[in-house]
Scaffold this active site. Structure first.
Site, PDB file in Angstrom:
ATOM      1  N   HIS A   1       0.847  -1.191   0.000  1.00 12.86           N
ATOM      2  CA  HIS A   1       0.000   0.000   0.000  1.00 12.86           C
ATOM      3  C   HIS A   1       0.888   1.248   0.000  1.00 12.86           C
ATOM      4  O   HIS A   1       1.866   1.304   0.739  1.00 12.86           O
ATOM      5  CB  HIS A   1      -0.864  -0.044   1.269  1.00 12.86           C
TER       6      HIS A   1
ATOM      7  N   HIS B   1       1.248  11.348  -1.083  1.00 12.57           N
ATOM      8  CA  HIS B   1       0.260  10.855  -0.132  1.00 12.57           C
ATOM      9  C   HIS B   1      -0.667  11.985   0.276  1.00 12.57           C
ATOM     10  O   HIS B   1      -0.253  12.887   0.982  1.00 12.57           O
ATOM     11  CB  HIS B   1       0.963  10.270   1.094  1.00 12.57           C
TER      12      HIS B   1
END
Ligand SMILES: *[C@@H]1O[C@H](CO)[C@@H](O)[C@H](O)[C@H]1NC(C)=O
Length: 317
Positions: free
Chosen positions: A54, A100
């Site tokens: 991930h 992110h």
């Protein structure tokens, strides 16, 4: 007797058909080992479980880098056996980066540089099939921005192009066929890859039409399963599936809260027991089969690869 002959004929015809569908010449050299195991060569891509990382780009050895999801870099993740890399893209100035949430929070560098690492791994490891699952929250154009980056990084020619726009779980070729054809990179993007908006980049595939996911950003360590994100004409049981086995902790339990990847629990979360249990929770949605992608935070912690080998029926040596 009759039925076994008939079966053999069917097998022969479907083998011949699948090579034509793939557009391959009959290979002269058969792959002996596929993704590390001889047993996986004959398995359809849709019948293999892959270990996934991930936010693969969001690595940092610094425990105070709160926006990290990984501790080791992409090369190290691949070395650990990761064969599905997940990443989230955002425009940073005029360049597509993996970041992110925002590039201010965590900038993992340009997509092109990342794909060069992928390319070098694939070239050095000719018997490996690798999958990318990319998110495109800003809906950046696939044909105008994404595809040229794949071309520049030199990975487009290694990418698998399916014979039809939406592949069901059982439609995929075997790992052996993909390796022999040298089409070893499977690329899914969550937004903008549907055929209507993406007529030219036929290797960049619409994720949710082919891969469903269970609960996103899970905070329950028991990992109950439900079909969360999916779209398109195929029922979940006919799609590939991904389990989000990345546990989060809510550090601000008011309002919408603030979720952080739970590093403290990760030895247990990434333990074989927790992963196998999660897979079992999702099995009823896929006719009792195993998940295709087991996606973890902190892949260097725990027994992710052992669990995946067990799901593939490969015993430890
Ligand atoms: C692959 O097939 C076997 C046999 O049917 C099944 O037990 C297993 O769950 C399948 N794995 C996946 C990922 O589909």
């Amino acid at each position: 007797m009759f039925s076994s002959l008939r079966l053999a004929a069917v097998a022969f015809v479907s083998l011949a058909l699948s090579s034509t569908v793939l557009g391959l010449a009959i290979p002269t050299k058969r792959a002996q080992v596929c993704n590390g195991h001889a047993d996986l060569c004959e398995r359809g891509y849709g019948n293999v479980t892959f270990l996934g990382a991930h936010d693969s780009f969001a690595f940092s050895g610094n425990p105070f880098a709160l926006a990290r999801d990984q501790e080791v870099d992409i090369k190290a993740q691949l070395k650990l056996g990761v064969r599905m890399l997940q990443a989230q893209a955002h425009m940073n100035k005029k360049e597509l980066h993996f970041c992110h949430t925002t590039c201010g929070l965590f900038d993992g560098g340009s997509v092109e540089k990342y794909l060069q690492i992928v390319k070098s791994f694939l070239v050095k490891n000719p018997n490996e099939v690798l999958t990318l699952i990319l998110t495109n929250p800003e809906k950046v154009s696939i044909p105008n921005v994404w595809k040229p980056i794949f071309d520049k990084a030199g990975v487009s020619e290694l990418a698998y192009v399916p014979p039809k726009p939406i592949m069901s779980r059982d439609d995929w070729p075997t790992l052996g066929q993909m390796i022999e054809a040298n089409k070893r990179l499977v690329v899914f993007v969550d937004h903008g890859a549907e055929q209507a908006s993406n007529p030219t980049a036929n290797f960049i595939l619409p994720q949710f039409q082919m891969v469903w996911e269970d609960t996103f950003d899970p905070t329950n360590a028991k990992f109950p399963c439900k079909v969360d994100r999916t779209s398109g004409p195929l029922a979940p049981a006919q799609q590939l599936n991904l389990i989000n086995h990345n546990l989060n902790v809510n550090i601000l339990p008011i309002g919408h809260g603030i979720l952080l990847p739970d590093r403290i629990q990760s030895p247990r979360t990434n333990g074989a027991k927790s992963i196998l249990r999660h897979a079992a929770h999702c099995a009823p949605f896929v006719q009792d089969r195993n998940p295709n992608f087991v996606m973890l935070d902190f892949v260097n912690v725990g027994q992710g690869m052992d669990a995946v080998n067990r799901l593939n029926g490969i015993s430890a040596h």
